[in-house]
Design an enzyme around this catalytic site. Structure first.
Site, PDB file in Angstrom:
ATOM      1  N   SER A 275       0.843  -1.217  -0.104  1.00 49.45           N
ATOM      2  CA  SER A 275      -0.121  -0.002   0.129  1.00 49.45           C
ATOM      3  C   SER A 275       0.795   1.115  -0.009  1.00 49.45           C
ATOM      4  CB  SER A 275      -1.038  -0.145   1.044  1.00 49.45           C
ATOM      5  OG  SER A 275      -1.684  -1.107   1.352  1.00 49.45           O
TER       6      SER A 275
HETATM    7  N1  SAH Z   1       0.133  -5.400   4.172  1.00 47.61           N
HETATM    8  C1  SAH Z   1       0.932  -5.690   2.572  1.00 47.61           C
HETATM    9  C2  SAH Z   1       0.159  -5.700   1.402  1.00 47.61           C
HETATM   10  C3  SAH Z   1      -0.887  -6.150   1.346  1.00 47.61           C
HETATM   11  S1  SAH Z   1      -1.696  -6.629  -0.057  1.00 47.61           S
HETATM   12  C4  SAH Z   1       2.227  -5.094   2.742  1.00 47.61           C
HETATM   13  O1  SAH Z   1       2.327  -4.187   3.587  1.00 47.61           O
HETATM   14  O2  SAH Z   1       3.124  -5.105   1.851  1.00 47.61           O
HETATM   15  C5  SAH Z   1      -2.815  -7.827   0.365  1.00 47.61           C
HETATM   16  C6  SAH Z   1      -2.351  -9.091   0.637  1.00 47.61           C
HETATM   17  O3  SAH Z   1      -3.517  -9.916   1.088  1.00 47.61           O
HETATM   18  C7  SAH Z   1      -1.952  -9.857  -0.497  1.00 47.61           C
HETATM   19  O4  SAH Z   1      -0.610 -10.279  -0.294  1.00 47.61           O
HETATM   20  C8  SAH Z   1      -2.973 -10.983  -0.554  1.00 47.61           C
HETATM   21  O5  SAH Z   1      -2.191 -11.966  -1.012  1.00 47.61           O
HETATM   22  C9  SAH Z   1      -3.335 -11.126   0.608  1.00 47.61           C
HETATM   23  N2  SAH Z   1      -4.638 -11.942   1.009  1.00 47.61           N
HETATM   24  C10 SAH Z   1      -5.819 -11.768   0.472  1.00 47.61           C
HETATM   25  N3  SAH Z   1      -6.669 -12.359   0.940  1.00 47.61           N
HETATM   26  C11 SAH Z   1      -6.278 -13.213   1.959  1.00 47.61           C
HETATM   27  C12 SAH Z   1      -6.565 -14.030   3.056  1.00 47.61           C
HETATM   28  N4  SAH Z   1      -7.796 -14.497   3.108  1.00 47.61           N
HETATM   29  N5  SAH Z   1      -5.885 -14.383   4.004  1.00 47.61           N
HETATM   30  C13 SAH Z   1      -4.607 -13.943   3.890  1.00 47.61           C
HETATM   31  N6  SAH Z   1      -4.107 -13.004   3.064  1.00 47.61           N
HETATM   32  C14 SAH Z   1      -4.739 -12.568   2.121  1.00 47.61           C
END
Ligand code: SAH
Length: 216
Positions: free
Chosen positions: A63
């Site tokens: 993000s």
């Molecule tokens: N917080 C992260 C960015 C996250 S992007 C950072 O600082 O880099 C969102 C993430 O959520 C992705 O990696 C995706 O694979 C994950 N995601 C999506 N659905 C999910 C779920 N049900 N459980 C765990 N992770 C999930």
């Protein structure tokens, strides 16, 4: 942390955060401390402190700094908390939380992202972050209740298990909605009442899982 990117990080804190109502000293200090450039692909290191999200592989993004800071500020952490972070991605948000809270549990559904994030966090001595592979929409019952929960992907609803894993008085910050129609929400638990507040329109990748969107 003193490194070649320190001036860019300081500028990011001033121009992208302080100028936009991020005023929690703990959050500003965490954003100034965590070396964001070490959480992105080497090709994007020079862009790490720009005002935008960046690709991290597997079609996912880290993000925008402002969004990480805003979501962290909305949790109103004061130090010493146990926090749940859903969607580890690069591990950057988990590191920011770990600067403030005492322990962070972070769940990622992509094993490869989880592995890389854990490696990075250990290299940087974030020993108070545990990274788990799984479906974050189900939370982590074995470690509940949490003083704060942050979800970095958007789902159709506020996942029920996450509500019940909030400690009394805890906050949860998460996007809800689909496509163009997503809002960042803050949930506050007061006994058996959950107050929900809409913060602003946002754009996140989908939350896939049992209490999220169905995988194609
Ligand atoms: N917080 C992260 C960015 C996250 S992007 C950072 O600082 O880099 C969102 C993430 O959520 C992705 O990696 C995706 O694979 C994950 N995601 C999506 N659905 C999910 C779920 N049900 N459980 C765990 N992770 C999930």
């Amino acid at each position: 942390m003193s490194d070649a990117y320190e001036p860019l990080r300081a500028k990011m804190v001033r121009e992208q955060l302080m100028a936009r109502h991020i005023d929690d000293e703990r959050v500003l200090k965490a954003m100034y401390t965590v070396p964001r450039h070490l959480f992105v692909h080497p090709d994007f290191q020079k862009n790490a402190y720009e005002d935008r999200p960046l690709p991290i592989g597997n079609d996912q993004t880290i993000s925008q700094p402002f969004m990480v800071a805003l979501m962290t500020q909305l949790l109103e952490l004061t130090g010493g908390e146990k926090v749940l972070d859903i969607g580890t991605g690069s591990g950057y948000q988990a590191a920011v939380l770990a600067e403030i809270a005492s322990v962070v549990y972070s769940i990622e559904r992509h094993e490869s992202l989880a592995r890389q994030a854990l490696h990075r966090l250990r290299e940087l001595d974030y020993d108070n972050v545990e990274v788990l592979v799984g479906d974050g929409t189900q939370g982590l019952p074995s470690r509940a209740p949490f003083d704060g929960i942050l979800v970095a992907a958007t789902g159709p609803i506020i996942p029920g298990p996450l509500r019940t894993q909030m400690a009394d008085g805890a906050r949860m910050v998460l996007p809800v909605g689909e496509g163009e129609d997503q809002n960042l929400m803050r949930v506050w638990r007061d006994g058996n009442r959950w107050e929900v507040e809409k913060i602003l329109r946002v754009r996140f990748v989908p939350l896939l899982g049992r209490f999220g969107f169905v995988e194609d």
